[in-house]
Design a protein around this motif. Structure first.
Motif, PDB file in Angstrom:
ATOM      1  N   ILE A  55       0.845  -1.206   0.000  1.00 48.34           N
ATOM      2  CA  ILE A  55       0.000   0.000   0.000  1.00 48.34           C
ATOM      3  C   ILE A  55       0.876   1.251   0.000  1.00 48.34           C
ATOM      4  O   ILE A  55       0.622   2.204  -0.742  1.00 48.34           O
ATOM      5  N   VAL A  56       1.902   1.232   0.831  1.00 48.37           N
ATOM      6  CA  VAL A  56       2.850   2.361   0.849  1.00 48.37           C
ATOM      7  C   VAL A  56       3.481   2.540  -0.531  1.00 48.37           C
ATOM      8  O   VAL A  56       3.567   3.651  -1.060  1.00 48.37           O
ATOM      9  N   GLU A  57       3.888   1.431  -1.128  1.00 44.38           N
ATOM     10  CA  GLU A  57       4.486   1.532  -2.462  1.00 44.38           C
ATOM     11  C   GLU A  57       3.489   2.067  -3.485  1.00 44.38           C
ATOM     12  O   GLU A  57       3.835   2.869  -4.351  1.00 44.38           O
ATOM     13  N   ALA A  58       2.244   1.602  -3.367  1.00 44.10           N
ATOM     14  CA  ALA A  58       1.225   2.043  -4.322  1.00 44.10           C
ATOM     15  C   ALA A  58       0.980   3.541  -4.206  1.00 44.10           C
ATOM     16  O   ALA A  58       0.920   4.268  -5.211  1.00 44.10           O
ATOM     17  N   MET A  59       0.866   4.027  -2.975  1.00 45.09           N
ATOM     18  CA  MET A  59       0.609   5.460  -2.798  1.00 45.09           C
ATOM     19  C   MET A  59       1.810   6.282  -3.260  1.00 45.09           C
ATOM     20  O   MET A  59       1.646   7.357  -3.847  1.00 45.09           O
ATOM     21  N   ALA A  60       3.000   5.773  -2.997  1.00 43.45           N
ATOM     22  CA  ALA A  60       4.193   6.476  -3.484  1.00 43.45           C
ATOM     23  C   ALA A  60       4.179   6.531  -5.008  1.00 43.45           C
ATOM     24  O   ALA A  60       4.468   7.579  -5.613  1.00 43.45           O
ATOM     25  N   ALA A  61       3.808   5.429  -5.631  1.00 43.41           N
ATOM     26  CA  ALA A  61       3.766   5.389  -7.098  1.00 43.41           C
ATOM     27  C   ALA A  61       2.738   6.383  -7.631  1.00 43.41           C
ATOM     28  O   ALA A  61       2.976   7.059  -8.642  1.00 43.41           O
ATOM     29  N   LEU A  62       1.604   6.489  -6.952  1.00 38.78           N
ATOM     30  CA  LEU A  62       0.569   7.422  -7.421  1.00 38.78           C
ATOM     31  C   LEU A  62       1.063   8.871  -7.340  1.00 38.78           C
ATOM     32  O   LEU A  62       0.813   9.673  -8.245  1.00 38.78           O
ATOM     33  N   VAL A  63       1.757   9.190  -6.266  1.00 36.66           N
ATOM     34  CA  VAL A  63       2.269  10.561  -6.118  1.00 36.66           C
ATOM     35  C   VAL A  63       3.305  10.859  -7.195  1.00 36.66           C
ATOM     36  O   VAL A  63       3.255  11.902  -7.865  1.00 36.66           O
ATOM     37  N   ILE A  64       4.219   9.936  -7.373  1.00 32.66           N
ATOM     38  CA  ILE A  64       5.276  10.160  -8.368  1.00 32.66           C
ATOM     39  C   ILE A  64       4.677  10.237  -9.776  1.00 32.66           C
ATOM     40  O   ILE A  64       5.058  11.102 -10.584  1.00 32.66           O
ATOM     41  N   ALA A  65       3.730   9.362 -10.054  1.00 30.65           N
ATOM     42  CA  ALA A  65       3.100   9.356 -11.383  1.00 30.65           C
ATOM     43  C   ALA A  65       2.446  10.702 -11.671  1.00 30.65           C
ATOM     44  O   ALA A  65       2.539  11.246 -12.775  1.00 30.65           O
ATOM     45  N   ASP A  66       1.768  11.229 -10.669  1.00 27.49           N
ATOM     46  CA  ASP A  66       1.076  12.491 -10.826  1.00 27.49           C
ATOM     47  C   ASP A  66       2.045  13.619 -11.166  1.00 27.49           C
ATOM     48  O   ASP A  66       1.835  14.383 -12.114  1.00 27.49           O
ATOM     49  N   PHE A  67       3.106  13.709 -10.409  1.00 27.43           N
ATOM     50  CA  PHE A  67       4.072  14.787 -10.650  1.00 27.43           C
ATOM     51  C   PHE A  67       4.868  14.548 -11.929  1.00 27.43           C
ATOM     52  O   PHE A  67       5.296  15.504 -12.576  1.00 27.43           O
ATOM     53  N   TRP A  68       5.034  13.311 -12.255  1.00 28.28           N
ATOM     54  CA  TRP A  68       5.761  12.982 -13.473  1.00 28.28           C
ATOM     55  C   TRP A  68       4.972  13.460 -14.688  1.00 28.28           C
ATOM     56  O   TRP A  68       5.514  14.073 -15.611  1.00 28.28           O
ATOM     57  N   LEU A  69       3.683  13.207 -14.690  1.00 26.34           N
ATOM     58  CA  LEU A  69       2.843  13.691 -15.791  1.00 26.34           C
ATOM     59  C   LEU A  69       2.836  15.221 -15.814  1.00 26.34           C
ATOM     60  O   LEU A  69       2.946  15.840 -16.861  1.00 26.34           O
ATOM     61  N   LEU A  70       2.694  15.804 -14.647  1.00 29.35           N
ATOM     62  CA  LEU A  70       2.629  17.260 -14.562  1.00 29.35           C
ATOM     63  C   LEU A  70       3.919  17.879 -15.081  1.00 29.35           C
ATOM     64  O   LEU A  70       3.909  18.936 -15.711  1.00 29.35           O
ATOM     65  N   ASN A  71       5.015  17.207 -14.837  1.00 30.30           N
ATOM     66  CA  ASN A  71       6.304  17.731 -15.270  1.00 30.30           C
ATOM     67  C   ASN A  71       6.469  17.680 -16.782  1.00 30.30           C
ATOM     68  O   ASN A  71       7.282  18.411 -17.343  1.00 30.30           O
ATOM     69  N   ASN A  72       5.695  16.804 -17.420  1.00 28.16           N
ATOM     70  CA  ASN A  72       5.765  16.728 -18.884  1.00 28.16           C
ATOM     71  C   ASN A  72       5.213  17.978 -19.546  1.00 28.16           C
ATOM     72  O   ASN A  72       5.532  18.279 -20.695  1.00 28.16           O
ATOM     73  N   ILE A  73       4.354  18.674 -18.842  1.00 26.53           N
ATOM     74  CA  ILE A  73       3.644  19.797 -19.451  1.00 26.53           C
ATOM     75  C   ILE A  73       4.586  20.864 -19.952  1.00 26.53           C
ATOM     76  O   ILE A  73       4.431  21.407 -21.036  1.00 26.53           O
TER      77      ILE A  73
END
Lengths: 353, 353, 353, 353
Positions: free
Chosen positions: D333-351
C-alpha cells in the motif's frame, strides 16, 4: 483533468466503452441519509435505453444498473456510490468494417490522433452509451432535490417546431408519445418526420427545451461558475450538442434594453422572465429555462466516402442499428445533467447558510 | 469552488470589485521561459477599456496593468504571475441612489439574497470590470500559443447582421472601425444603429463570432471536458451572454445527416466544416468557430420601475456612463477567454506526448 | 495544478517572490458577513515578521497587508479577498554573489533544473517570505472559526526539549518570551542555545507542537482527505519541515493495541487521547494535537562549498541576515495552516447539515 | 471534495465498503499506449491480501481484480480504467455484535456522528479493505514509471528496529520473509514478536521505510504541492498511520545547519542526502526516502469497554479475524501510494517540457 468527472461537490466520474465489459461510475458527494427509490432510477434509464420505440435504434440493451456501494439498507451513507451497467449486446462484429476507417463527423479520427489507439467498437468511449451513467447519477440528484422540478421536452425536429411557449404546455404529456413532445399535434408531425427520415436511411437534428421550477434564490457562483455557464457546459458535453441558449438566448441579442429588462414585482419575482431565472450567474427564483441544439446523427444508412488509416478515401455504409434522431432519447440525459448542475450548486449554497 | 478560478493547468483566479481599491488576478501554471511582450498585453486592455470611442461608455479608466511577480528580467519563471489594475475612476457617488435599490435585470437582487451583503457601487463584483483581468491573462495565453490565431469580431448589432461567412472576411480589418466588424459597410450600419440607440437612452444586444485557426489535432478531453463544452462555459461566463453555438449550431439542428456530415480529404482535413473544427470534443485541425449572443445592457437612461430593499416598487433612472452596446468592447474578452481555454487544453495535451 | 493554491472551499492562492514588487494572495470562499478585525490580522503578521527580536533575522520589513477587494464597510462580501504585502527591503545586491551558484540544501538547484530560469534574489519563490500570505489567510480563517482555539508553541530547539505534555502548559505564556515556548525555564535554555548557535554563524532545527481545541465532531473526509492527512500536507508544505506526527505519532508505532486504544466515556469523549482527536480521518471532538519537525536553516555564516552553474565547486559564505532557528517565527505559520485546514473542512461539513 | 479521489492528473477515485457487493475504482488520466502486465497487478494485490501468512489475518479473500474499461487489446486507451474487486467473504454476521456499539479507537463513532448512518459491517468504508483499490492503481502507475524503483520494507515492529541504513540493505530480500524486512535476522525477531502478540490477543504497531530511486530532477510543485507534502498526505491517508518523516526527519530537527547541509558534487548530486532527495519541494535526483508510523490495530481479542449508541459503556471483545500487526500487509500500500504521487508529478512535469 482527463475529463471524466463532472461536478464539484456532487461529483460524478464515469467509465466505460460502448462494447467493453460494462459502463458505470462513481458518485462522490451524495449526502447521507437519502432514502433512494431504485425504481425511479431504473425508470430514467428506461427512458434513455435503446429499443424503446419504433423511432429509436432497435438495438436491445436491458441497461440494468447495479449498485455496488454507498447505499446501506436502502439509504445513502455519504460514501461513494459505485455502480455498473453491463454491456450485454456487444455485437462487435458489426464494427469490424470500421476498424481502420474514420467515419465522417464521428470521433474516430480525433481519438486515433489524440490517443494513438482506440477501441473502435461502436465508437468506444465516444459513444453516447456513456450517458447512461449520467442518467443514473442525475436520477439520484433529482431525488435529493425533491422539491425542484426538471422538465425537458422535444421542441423541434428538423424544421418542425413546437411554437407554444413552455408556459402553455402540460409537462405531464411529455411521456404520452414516443417523441416526447408535450403537444400531441406537433408530436405527430415530428414522429412522421422521423419515420420518413429513417426510411431514407438518413438522420435529422432537433432541439430540446428544459424548464427548471422551484429553484431557490442564490444558486450559482460568480464569476466563472455562473449557473448558466455550468448548465451550458453540462449540455454541450452531451454527444451531438451544437448550441445552448437560456432565457431570451440568441433572440435577446436582437432586442433593446427597454424591451428586455424584467421589471420586478414587490415580492422579488419579475413580471417577465427574459432573464431565464438567472441574474449575474445566480438563480433569482423564477423559472430557469434553456434550449439545446442537437445535430443529426452522423451514422446514416447510405453510401458515403470515409478515410482509412492509410490515407485512402474509401466508400462505406453505416451498419448497425442507429437512431434516426437522438432527441427523444436525449430528454432524460438533458434532465440528468440539469439535475447534476443544480445539485452541485445546491450543496455549495448550503455552506454559507 | 466559489467560482473565481478558470482553467485547470493555465489557471486564472481573479479578484476585485468595480469600485474597490483594485482588481487583479493570479495566473498559475504559465510555463517558464516565456518572454513576455508587455505592450501587447496593454494593447488588449486598451481594446477593452472604457472611453475608447464615441459608441462606448465615456467613463475614463487608464486600465494599466502592474505585474507583481512571476516575471524576472522579462521572462516568466513558472511561478504565479500576480497582477493588479487600479480603480482610478471610482465615482462612487454615482451609485448612492442604488444603495437600497435592485435595478431590473441586474445582479443587485441576487447578490443581496445570496450573500446578505453587497458592494453596490457600480455593481461591485458583478460588474464587467472584472473581465479586464481576464484580458490580461488571455493576452499572456495568446503569447504562449504563438502559432494559433484567434479572431473575434462583431457579427450582429440588434437586427443588423454581417451576412458574409467568416471565410470571406479580412480579419485585419476588425480594428479598422470602432464597432469591430471587419466589413466596413455593415460596420457603418452598426455604428449608426448604436448611436441612434444611445440617443434614445436605450441599449441594444448583439453577437460576436470567433474563429480560431491553426489549432493542432487533439485538444479537448472527453467526455465532460469537451473542447466546445469548455469554450461554451468560458463564453457563458462573460457578463451579458445568453447563448453559445459552434460549427453549424442551432442551424445544424434543422439539418439531415446526409447534409451535415463533413467528408474527409485524404490528408485528414474535411471538405466542409459544419463540425466547427471539433469531433467528439477533440479538435480535428480544422478552423474552430463559434458565435456568442449578448443581451442589451440592462442600464438604460430612461425611467424604469425598480424594487427597493423594503419591498417597494420605486421609479429610477440609470445614471453614470454606460455602454449602449457591449459588443465592441467584448471582442477582446471573447478572444481572451478563447485563448485561456485553448491554452489549458494545449498544456494538458503535452502530458501524453 | 502548479501548486500555488491551498484548500478546497476556503481557498488561498498566493503569489510573489522574496525580492519582487510584492507578495500577496487571493482568498476565495470566505463566507460573507464576517466582520473582520484587521488589527488581529496584522498582529499575526507581526508575529511572523523579521526583526522582531534578537534571535531572529535582523532584516526589516514592515509586512503591512493591504486588502484590495472582498471587504465592504469592514465586512466580507463573499467575493474573493485580494491582498498584497509590499517588499520594501529588497536588498537585492546581497544576492548577486549567488546568481550563478547553487547553495547547498537550498532550492536554487532544483528550481533552476525544473524551470530553466529562476529569480535568484533571496531564494525568489522558494523563500519562506511567501508564508506571510498564508498568515494573512490563516488569520481570517481563525476569525471565521471563532470558537475554535489553535495554539502552537516551540516544543524543542536542537536537543532542548519541552518535556511537559501540552495539558500542563499555559498557552497564554507562549508570547511571553521570544522563542515562544510557554515554559519559561525551558524557554530560557532555548534562547541561550539559539544565541550560542548564532554566534557560531550556524543554525539549528527544532519542533513545534500545535493543539486545536473545540473542534466539533465530524470534520475530515475519508478516505484520501482525512483530517490528519490534510493537516500533514499543510505542515509539510511549510519551508524547512521534515516530519509530521499527530496523537501518539511515531511513539504509537512502538505500542500495543491494548495500551493504545482510547476508551470511551459515556458522553462520547475518551479517557485517553492517543488518537489525537481524530478517528478514521474524522475529528471526534477531543483535542487535536500534532508535532512538526523543522530542519536547521541552510544558510550559515560559515565557509561552505557550493556548486556553480558551470559545474565547478566554489567556496561561498552566507551573507544577508538570516534566522539562526526558524521555529519562533514559524509558530504563526503553523497556526495559520492549521486554521486553513480546519476552515476548509468546517465549511465542507456544513454541506450535509 | 468528499475525499474519495487522489491525484490531479493520474487520478484515482475509489468506492466500496468492506462487506458490500464490491470495492473498486476508476483511474482517470493514465496515458494511452501503455501495455499492461496484468499479472504484475495481481501480484501486488496478492502481497496485500488477507490470509497470505500466519502473521496476518486468516480471513480469505481472493481479491481478484476485474477491469471493465480503458484497456483494449491489452493496451491502455487513455480513457478511464474502471475496475472492481468482489467482496466474496462477507461474514457479516461476525459484525452484528457491533451494530450499535462504537469500538474504541475505531471510526464507528465518528462515522455515525458525521453521517448519521453507517454500514457497520467490518468497518464499512473505514475498513482498510479500501486500500486494495489503491494497490491496483499503484501497480499501474508503477508500470508507467518503468525506470523508477520503489522499495518499501518493514523497518520496525514495536520496539524491534532494523538499525541498518537503507543503503546497506538488499531490497531483493524484502519478499524473502513474511514480515517483509530485508534483514533476515531482524525479520526473525519481528516475526517472533508478532506471533507472541497474536497469542496474547493483542496487536502491535510498526514503521515502514520507503526508498524511491531514479526519480528525475524536477518533480514536485512549489509551494503547497511540494513533493514531500503530497507524499506525506498520501501516507497519512493510509489507515492507522500516525506519522511521516522524510530525509533526516525528526532527527534533523536536532541538528545544526553545518551538519545538515548536503554538499554538492560537481555533477549536481550531493555527498550526503539528509535532504531525502527533495529541495524546495522538488526532487533533486538523489534517492527519496521516508518513514511512516503505523499504530497498533485497534481490534484486539481481549475484553474492552466500548460505548453503545444509547450512551452506555458496554463490555465487548473483538471477533472476526484481524491482523496482529498491519505493517507486513501495508508494504504494497505504501508503495502504491508512493507510485501514485510520483506518477502524478511525473505527468505534470511533462507539461512544461
Amino acid at each position: 483533468m482527463a475529463g471524466n468527472t463532472f461536478g464539484k461537490l456532487f461529483k460524478l466520474t464515469t467509465f466505460g466503452e460502448s462494447h467493453g465489459v460494462a459502463i458505470g461510475g462513481i458518485i462522490d458527494g451524495c449526502p447521507s441519509g437519502l432514502k433512494l427509490n431504485l425504481e425511479a432510477i431504473q425508470y430514467e434509464l428506461n427512458r434513455r435505453k435503446p429499443g424503446q420505440s419504433e423511432i429509436v435504434t432497435q438495438r436491445k440493451e436491458p441497461d440494468t444498473v447495479e449498485f455496488l456501494s454507498g447505499i446501506f439498507e436502502g439509504v445513502t451513507t455519504g460514501t461513494p456510490i459505485g455502480f455498473t451497467i453491463k454491456n450485454t449486446n456487444q455485437k462487435s462484429n458489426d464494427y469490424s468494417h470500421i476498424k481502420d476507417v474514420y467515419r465522417p463527423s464521428h470521433a474516430d479520427y480525433t481519438y486515433e490522433k489524440k490517443y494513438g489507439v482506440r477501441d473502435y467498437r461502436g465508437g468506444g468511449r465516444s459513444s453516447a452509451r456513456e450517458t447512461a451513467s449520467r442518467v443514473v447519477a442525475g436520477a439520484i440528484a433529482k431525488q435529493m432535490l425533491e422539491n425542484i422540478e426538471i422538465h425537458a421536452y422535444t421542441s423541434s425536429v428538423g424544421e418542425i417546431f413546437l411554437e407554444k411557449p413552455y408556459q402553455d404546455l402540460d409537462f405531464s404529456q411529455v411521456e404520452s408519445n414516443i417523441v416526447r413532445c408535450p403537444d400531441s399535434e406537433t408530436a405527430d408531425k415530428m414522429i412522421a418526420r422521423i419515420k420518413e427520415i429513417k426510411k431514407q436511411g438518413d438522420t435529422i437534428g432537433g432541439t430540446i427545451t428544459c424548464v427548471i421550477k422551484n429553484v431557490p434564490v442564490g444558486l450559482g457562483e460568480p464569476v466563472f461558475d455562473k449557473l448558466h455557464a455550468d448548465l451550458g457546459k453540462a449540455m454541450l458535453s452531451i454527444n451531438a450538442v451544437k448550441g445552448f441558449e437560456y432565457g431570451s438566448g440568441f433572440c435577446g441579442a436582437k432586442m433593446k434594453g427597454s424591451e428586455h429588462n424584467d421589471l420586478f414585482n414587490a415580492d422579488g419575482s419579475t413580471k417577465t422572465n427574459l432573464s431565464g431565472g438567472i441574474q449575474g450567474g445566480i438563480s433569482n427564483g423564477m423559472d430557469i429555462y434553456f434550449r439545446v441544439a442537437f445535430k443529426p446523427v452522423a451514422t446514416i444508412i447510405q453510401k458515403q466516402d470515409a478515410l482509412d488509416s492509410s490515407g485512402n478515401i474509401v466508400e462505406m455504409q453505416g451498419k448497425g442499428r442507429h437512431d434516426p434522431c437522438v432527441v427523444p432519447r436525449a430528454i432524460p440525459i438533458v434532465e440528468a445533467m440539469a439535475a447534476l448542475v443544480i445539485a452541485d450548486f445546491w450543496l455549495l449554497n448550503n455552506i454559507n447558510n
